[in-house]
Motif scaffolding. Structure first.
Motif, short mmCIF file in Angstrom:
data_model
loop_
_atom_site.label_atom_id
_atom_site.label_comp_id
_atom_site.label_asym_id
_atom_site.label_seq_id
_atom_site.Cartn_x
_atom_site.Cartn_y
_atom_site.Cartn_z
N TYR A 1 -5.24 -2.78 -6.18
CA TYR A 1 -4.59 -2.82 -4.87
C TYR A 1 -5.32 -3.77 -3.92
O TYR A 1 -4.68 -4.47 -3.12
N ALA B 1 -8.15 1.11 -7.19
CA ALA B 1 -8.52 0.50 -5.91
C ALA B 1 -8.70 -1.01 -6.06
O ALA B 1 -8.30 -1.79 -5.18
N TYR C 1 -9.95 5.41 -10.93
CA TYR C 1 -9.58 5.12 -9.54
C TYR C 1 -10.36 3.94 -8.97
O TYR C 1 -9.95 3.35 -7.98
N ASN C 2 -11.49 3.59 -9.60
CA ASN C 2 -12.13 2.31 -9.27
C ASN C 2 -11.20 1.15 -9.61
O ASN C 2 -11.04 0.21 -8.82
N LYS D 1 0.83 -1.21 0.00
CA LYS D 1 0.00 0.00 0.00
C LYS D 1 0.86 1.26 0.00
O LYS D 1 0.58 2.22 -0.73
N THR E 1 -0.47 3.52 -9.27
CA THR E 1 -1.02 4.84 -8.94
C THR E 1 -0.61 5.90 -9.94
O THR E 1 -1.42 6.72 -10.37
#
Length: 282
Positions: free
Chosen positions: A258, A255, A251-252, A220, A234
């Motif tokens: 990750y 996420a 960004y969906n 992370k 990112t």
């Protein structure tokens, strides 16, 4: 459901099934359903598919930075932890100073400091130490831009996590019964053999679960290396969203990637913890 020869249900099996159902991790089921929904969108929606293809290239960089930095941090952390048990007070004080200072600095600040202060200083130190061979043409002088940002990020993460990992190793070593160490020493074993055969095997079993948690945390925190321009998940998401203005979709997917990495590794760490607990009982 299991039915015996008489046709009546086995109540013990029924109770076991109910117990397992009650103990099931509902959060994992919800997370799995969300992953299925987003995964379906990626397969069915062309825009999601394009975003996923663009961002998936950063998975390798994220894993590369994390693996190299974590292995380096574990090695450095073990050395620091062992130095903390030195009989020389100066060494113990230096170790404690390092651990407390590094733990008190945010990872992002340390990334900037290493990238823009430490890296140029290391390059200047290299040129100064090897000034004569450089002047004679035996070696080329180093330039700050030759110090790749990926390796600056790895160096910063190594320093940051080594302090935390050193504390994990210190706690694991201190939990070992001193009677075992004294018994080994009374048998004439040298300190290096006491560490190799008595201390280290037991300490490793104790520190593996927290080390696994730190590895998940580093995945992370590796997202922070995007501030240095490293082409991880990112950074690629930031570049793609700023060029297409599809911030929600991008960004969906960031996420989602990750979460897939961290949840799968978290489940592996929990499985390792259960295995170690069963091993210690036997």
């Amino acid at each position: 459901m299991v039915f015996p020869a008489g046709g009546r249900p086995d109540l013990s099996m029924t109770m076991k099934f109910k117990d397992k159902l009650q103990q099931a991790p509902w959060w994992l089921l919800v997370a799995f359903l969300l992953a299925l929904i987003l995964g379906w969108n990626i397969l069915a929606d062309q825009s999601y598919e394009l975003i996923f293809n663009a961002l998936s290239k950063g998975i390798w960089m994220t894993l590369k930075v994390t693996f190299i930095a974590f292995l380096s941090a574990v090695s450095l952390g073990l050395v620091i932890a062992l130095a903390g048990f030195s009989s020389i007070r100066l060494i113990r004080e230096v170790v404690r100073f390092y651990v407390e200072i590094i733990r008190g600095i945010p990872v992002l600040v340390l990334l900037f400091y290493v990238a823009f202060v430490v890296a140029p200083a290391l390059v200047d130190g290299y040129n100064w130490l090897l000034q004569k061979p450089i002047e004679l043409g035996w070696l080329d002088s180093a330039r700050t831009r030759d110090f790749n940002m990926v390796w600056r990020a790895v160096f910063a993460l190594t320093i940051s996590y080594s302090a935390f990992i050193a504390e994990i190793f210190r706690a694991g070593i201190q939990e070992i019964d001193k009677g075992q160490i004294e018994a080994a020493q009374s048998l004439g074993l040298k300190d290096r053999y006491v560490f190799r055969f008595i201390i280290f095997p037991q300490a490793v079993r104790k520190v593996l679960p927290p080390l696994g948690n730190d590895f998940v945390a580093m995945i992370k925190d590796s997202a922070l290396v995007s501030v240095l321009g490293v082409q991880d998940i990112t950074q690629l998401g930031k570049v793609y969203s700023s060029s297409t203005f599809k911030f929600f979709e991008t960004y969906n997917v960031v996420a989602f990637l990750y979460l897939i990495l961290t949840i799968s590794l978290s489940l592996m760490v929990r499985g390792l913890e259960r295995h170690l607990r069963r091993f210690e009982r036997h």
